[in-house]
Design a protein around this motif. Sequence first.
Motif, PDB file in Angstrom:
ATOM      1  N   ASP A 254      -4.387  29.576  25.659  1.00  0.00           N
ATOM      2  CA  ASP A 254      -5.666  28.792  25.955  1.00  0.00           C
ATOM      3  C   ASP A 254      -6.777  29.195  25.175  1.00  0.00           C
ATOM      4  N   PHE A 255      -6.938  30.337  25.131  1.00  0.00           N
ATOM      5  CA  PHE A 255      -8.785  31.435  23.942  1.00  0.00           C
ATOM      6  C   PHE A 255      -8.241  31.332  22.519  1.00  0.00           C
ATOM      7  N   ALA A 256      -7.221  31.794  22.364  1.00  0.00           N
ATOM      8  CA  ALA A 256      -6.607  31.830  20.986  1.00  0.00           C
ATOM      9  C   ALA A 256      -7.057  31.009  20.028  1.00  0.00           C
ATOM     10  N   VAL A 257      -6.299  29.818  20.236  1.00  0.00           N
ATOM     11  CA  VAL A 257      -6.202  28.713  19.701  1.00  0.00           C
ATOM     12  C   VAL A 257      -7.525  27.705  19.361  1.00  0.00           C
ATOM     13  N   SER A 258      -8.512  28.452  20.520  1.00  0.00           N
ATOM     14  CA  SER A 258      -9.991  27.419  19.710  1.00  0.00           C
ATOM     15  C   SER A 258     -10.522  28.147  19.046  1.00  0.00           C
ATOM     16  N   GLN A 259     -11.544  28.277  18.781  1.00  0.00           N
ATOM     17  CA  GLN A 259     -12.416  28.178  17.440  1.00  0.00           C
ATOM     18  C   GLN A 259     -13.524  29.423  17.838  1.00  0.00           C
ATOM     19  N   LEU A 260     -13.931  29.384  18.930  1.00  0.00           N
ATOM     20  CA  LEU A 260     -14.710  30.471  20.010  1.00  0.00           C
ATOM     21  C   LEU A 260     -14.487  31.556  18.862  1.00  0.00           C
ATOM     22  N   PRO A 261     -15.631  32.379  18.176  1.00  0.00           N
ATOM     23  CA  PRO A 261     -15.894  33.915  18.453  1.00  0.00           C
ATOM     24  C   PRO A 261     -15.286  34.767  19.893  1.00  0.00           C
ATOM     25  N   GLY A 262     -15.147  35.902  19.577  1.00  0.00           N
ATOM     26  CA  GLY A 262     -14.572  36.721  20.978  1.00  0.00           C
ATOM     27  C   GLY A 262     -12.536  36.177  21.461  1.00  0.00           C
ATOM     28  N   TRP A 263     -12.934  34.878  20.613  1.00  0.00           N
ATOM     29  CA  TRP A 263     -11.427  34.103  21.735  1.00  0.00           C
ATOM     30  C   TRP A 263     -10.349  34.154  20.236  1.00  0.00           C
ATOM     31  N   HIS A 264     -10.716  34.024  19.331  1.00  0.00           N
ATOM     32  CA  HIS A 264     -10.089  33.044  18.150  1.00  0.00           C
ATOM     33  C   HIS A 264      -9.056  34.864  17.368  1.00  0.00           C
ATOM     34  N   THR A 265      -8.950  35.399  18.582  1.00  0.00           N
ATOM     35  CA  THR A 265      -7.866  36.422  17.485  1.00  0.00           C
ATOM     36  C   THR A 265      -6.792  36.503  18.083  1.00  0.00           C
ATOM     37  N   THR A 266      -5.690  37.096  16.592  1.00  0.00           N
ATOM     38  CA  THR A 266      -4.091  37.278  16.668  1.00  0.00           C
ATOM     39  C   THR A 266      -3.670  38.217  17.556  1.00  0.00           C
ATOM     40  N   ILE A 267      -4.679  39.116  18.178  1.00  0.00           N
ATOM     41  CA  ILE A 267      -4.649  39.818  19.166  1.00  0.00           C
ATOM     42  C   ILE A 267      -4.054  39.698  20.892  1.00  0.00           C
ATOM     43  N   PHE A 268      -4.483  38.720  20.963  1.00  0.00           N
ATOM     44  CA  PHE A 268      -4.824  37.919  22.284  1.00  0.00           C
ATOM     45  C   PHE A 268      -3.085  38.102  23.256  1.00  0.00           C
ATOM     46  N   PRO A 269      -2.149  37.039  22.661  1.00  0.00           N
ATOM     47  CA  PRO A 269      -0.558  37.688  22.905  1.00  0.00           C
ATOM     48  C   PRO A 269      -0.546  38.360  23.733  1.00  0.00           C
ATOM     49  N   PRO A 270      -0.146  39.456  22.838  1.00  0.00           N
ATOM     50  CA  PRO A 270      -0.181  41.284  23.412  1.00  0.00           C
ATOM     51  C   PRO A 270      -0.451  41.861  24.386  1.00  0.00           C
ATOM     52  N   TYR A 271      -2.124  41.241  23.998  1.00  0.00           N
ATOM     53  CA  TYR A 271      -3.109  41.907  24.830  1.00  0.00           C
ATOM     54  C   TYR A 271      -3.155  41.516  26.769  1.00  0.00           C
ATOM     55  N   PHE A 272      -3.287  40.083  26.519  1.00  0.00           N
ATOM     56  CA  PHE A 272      -2.933  39.382  27.713  1.00  0.00           C
ATOM     57  C   PHE A 272      -1.984  39.800  28.571  1.00  0.00           C
ATOM     58  N   VAL A 273      -0.723  40.238  28.040  1.00  0.00           N
ATOM     59  CA  VAL A 273       0.373  40.283  28.045  1.00  0.00           C
ATOM     60  C   VAL A 273       0.351  41.811  29.390  1.00  0.00           C
ATOM     61  N   ALA A 274       0.122  42.592  28.463  1.00  0.00           N
ATOM     62  CA  ALA A 274      -0.036  43.799  28.862  1.00  0.00           C
ATOM     63  C   ALA A 274      -1.104  43.747  29.712  1.00  0.00           C
ATOM     64  N   GLY A 275      -2.330  43.536  29.540  1.00  0.00           N
ATOM     65  CA  GLY A 275      -3.209  43.827  30.885  1.00  0.00           C
ATOM     66  C   GLY A 275      -2.478  43.425  32.328  1.00  0.00           C
ATOM     67  N   ALA A 276      -1.727  42.062  32.120  1.00  0.00           N
ATOM     68  CA  ALA A 276      -1.226  41.469  33.134  1.00  0.00           C
ATOM     69  C   ALA A 276      -0.157  42.383  33.421  1.00  0.00           C
ATOM     70  N   ILE A 277       0.568  43.093  33.585  1.00  0.00           N
ATOM     71  CA  ILE A 277       1.533  43.787  33.942  1.00  0.00           C
ATOM     72  C   ILE A 277       0.883  45.155  34.621  1.00  0.00           C
ATOM     73  N   PHE A 278      -0.425  45.477  33.928  1.00  0.00           N
ATOM     74  CA  PHE A 278      -1.401  46.688  33.950  1.00  0.00           C
ATOM     75  C   PHE A 278      -1.988  46.225  35.862  1.00  0.00           C
ATOM     76  N   SER A 279      -2.018  45.107  35.648  1.00  0.00           N
ATOM     77  CA  SER A 279      -2.814  44.662  36.686  1.00  0.00           C
ATOM     78  C   SER A 279      -2.275  44.356  37.716  1.00  0.00           C
ATOM     79  N   GLY A 280      -1.017  43.870  37.039  1.00  0.00           N
ATOM     80  CA  GLY A 280       0.314  43.390  38.609  1.00  0.00           C
ATOM     81  C   GLY A 280       0.287  44.121  38.805  1.00  0.00           C
ATOM     82  N   PHE A 281       1.169  45.479  38.381  1.00  0.00           N
ATOM     83  CA  PHE A 281       1.445  47.172  38.751  1.00  0.00           C
ATOM     84  C   PHE A 281       0.801  47.404  39.770  1.00  0.00           C
ATOM     85  N   ALA A 282      -0.850  47.527  39.187  1.00  0.00           N
ATOM     86  CA  ALA A 282      -1.980  48.093  40.373  1.00  0.00           C
ATOM     87  C   ALA A 282      -2.049  47.149  41.564  1.00  0.00           C
TER      88      ALA A 282
END
Lengths: 486, 197
Positions: A254-282
């Motif tokens: 939703d973010f990475a496919v847009s053209q916006l600076p700060g969103w348009h990055t390839t690191i987003f999918p793994p970074y989001f998944v790790a963050g999700a698991i991180f917050s979920g375990f918390a």
Amino acid sequence: MTTAPVNKIDNTIEDPENRPQLILNHTEFSSVTTDILRANESSKAPKSWYFALAISFTMMSMLGAMIGYLIFTGVGVWGNNNPVAWGYPIVNFVFWVGIGHAGTLISAILFLFRQKWRTAINRFAEAMTIFAVICAGTFPGIHIGRVWLAYWLFPIPNQMDMWPQFRSPLLWDVFAVGTYFTVSLLFWYLGMVPDLATMRDRATSKVKQLVYGLLSLGWRGSMRHWHRYERAYLLLAALATPLVLSVHSVVSFDFAVSQLPGWHTTIFPPYFVAGAIFSGFAMVMTLAIPARQLWGLKNFITMRHLENMCKVVLFTGSIVGYAYSMEFFIAWYSGEIYESFTFINRAFGPYGWAYWIMVSCNVLTPQIFWFKKARNNIAIIFTASLLVNVGMWFERFVIVVTSLANDFLPSSWGMYEPTWVDVVTFLGSFGLFMTFFLLFIRFLPILAIAELKSIMPIADPHGHGHSYNEMSGETNAQAELAEEDE
Amino acid sequence: MSEVASNTIARENLYGLAAEFATTPGIYHAAEEAHSAGYKWFDCLVPFPVHGLDRAMGVKMTILPILVFFGGMLGLTLACCLQIFTNSLEFDIWALIPVVGYQYDVSGKPLLGAAAFVPVAFEMTVLFSALTAVFGTLFLNKLPMFYHPTLKHPALARATDDRFYLVIEARDPKFRLDEVEAFLNSLNPETVIALEK
């Protein structure tokens, strides 16, 4: 409410010769059943349960009132404005979807990795997933503005001959989150069927017998059924594993496919998944610590379980920290002025306070779990897990708001400020989540009883004993000597 | 221990005999014996899946994974058809029935953007596989089934708690009441129970 005795056994000691005990102070199957279901079967819940339910229910009603107010008035009651069209609803959506991910990680990925400690926490982590996804689904649902047209999200023939746009990540989200919710619900329910049958067979009133009887579908423990059931469970775990990775990847699109600076990055999918698991375990730890106390489950959710979860939080928190620094590095390395500006603006611009809350909660806080003393201290674990929840909410706030508020031309910049309706709606979603969770721990089997029995040493039909719990009380002087920090 | 209440149940109302065991090695051994004695219509009622018990009973591998594979393929096919029909195509079936999609032109990107169709295709594959896995299990297990002779007998309620039962059904071609009773007693059970239909 009486609880089973908790002998001082320290199962956090790493002894290469003995596998640690995962179920403490239980040598019989029947005592496991009784001990887990004690809270469900007692005629009255502890006072604190009623108290918590009253608060949660009030908060949930506030959510309902806010949604009503929104629908009758319009999205103008929110702080969303022209550059920052996403605001709180999408921040909350990503936050809640992320929370859900730990449940699936525990139930599916740890199952495939044969991590037997998962059996004590998977049931309520899965429940948490489902309730979190319900909260998550609420936000895009009301964010679309005209709620009564929400069915346009789905490929249903309509009077305009119009179909959804399948090349848009927002539509992928509908399918990803919808599938995720359905599969999680099936996984949770299928896992619960044998335990519901246990509750049915122990029910003392007609009503309970009827309700649990219907819910357990007439499960009778036939090994021929178990054979297919185990196969289905394995298949579901294997399906849920790529699914859970795909869901937050799609959310990140939703973010990475847009053209916006700060969103348009390839690191987003793994970074989001790790963050999700991180917050979920918390969140799992935030819920598990009071639940094991209140429901007398310390023999099942032991210090070792909490310690293992701390390690996962440390690991995923470090990945998140790496992702933050890598974003900065790439922003500089790309030589893109808008990208560089966005990141400097995130850290030192008008929303810098949110950025530093995020970094201190998400990157610095979990580092305390390098120390065993911290991993074995309930107060520290609980505080850290709360801070991580706060930090992960701010991460989504930083991503959504800073990129939208200050993008390319300063003439189209605009600051975002939430209104009271935004804040109350967000708090209300916690009410929705907690109400469901409290009802769940009162009326449904909170732990996977059948699975827990199967990891007991007496469950091994060959008596080889290469199952868990090998060390018996008297042979392990070390365990006796060790003090418990609780 | 050997006093079976079977004489109180008329032969045509007898569902079968159940032997109760308190340990997993007990039920494992009993299942092996029942299998090698040639019984076909027997089952084990256990509170949790005892490791290897299905193999000891001679249970054949379920066809569930194959069903799940085809369920997944169905989901994949449906997802591809859905996306191609709704976003990429406009044609008439036999020149009679118009099938009209909605051809969005977004920055001149291809209407049949295969890469963009991957996420939805993946999700639908997983969704249909999971639905097949769950409902396939229930279907193959013939659940829900709210009436069953083994659910009727109060003693067998412990099958969901801490006891293990070997049940030999009366419809088994090798079922002779006294023989089965003697066979079950030879396995050292806690008790033998007759089950009414």
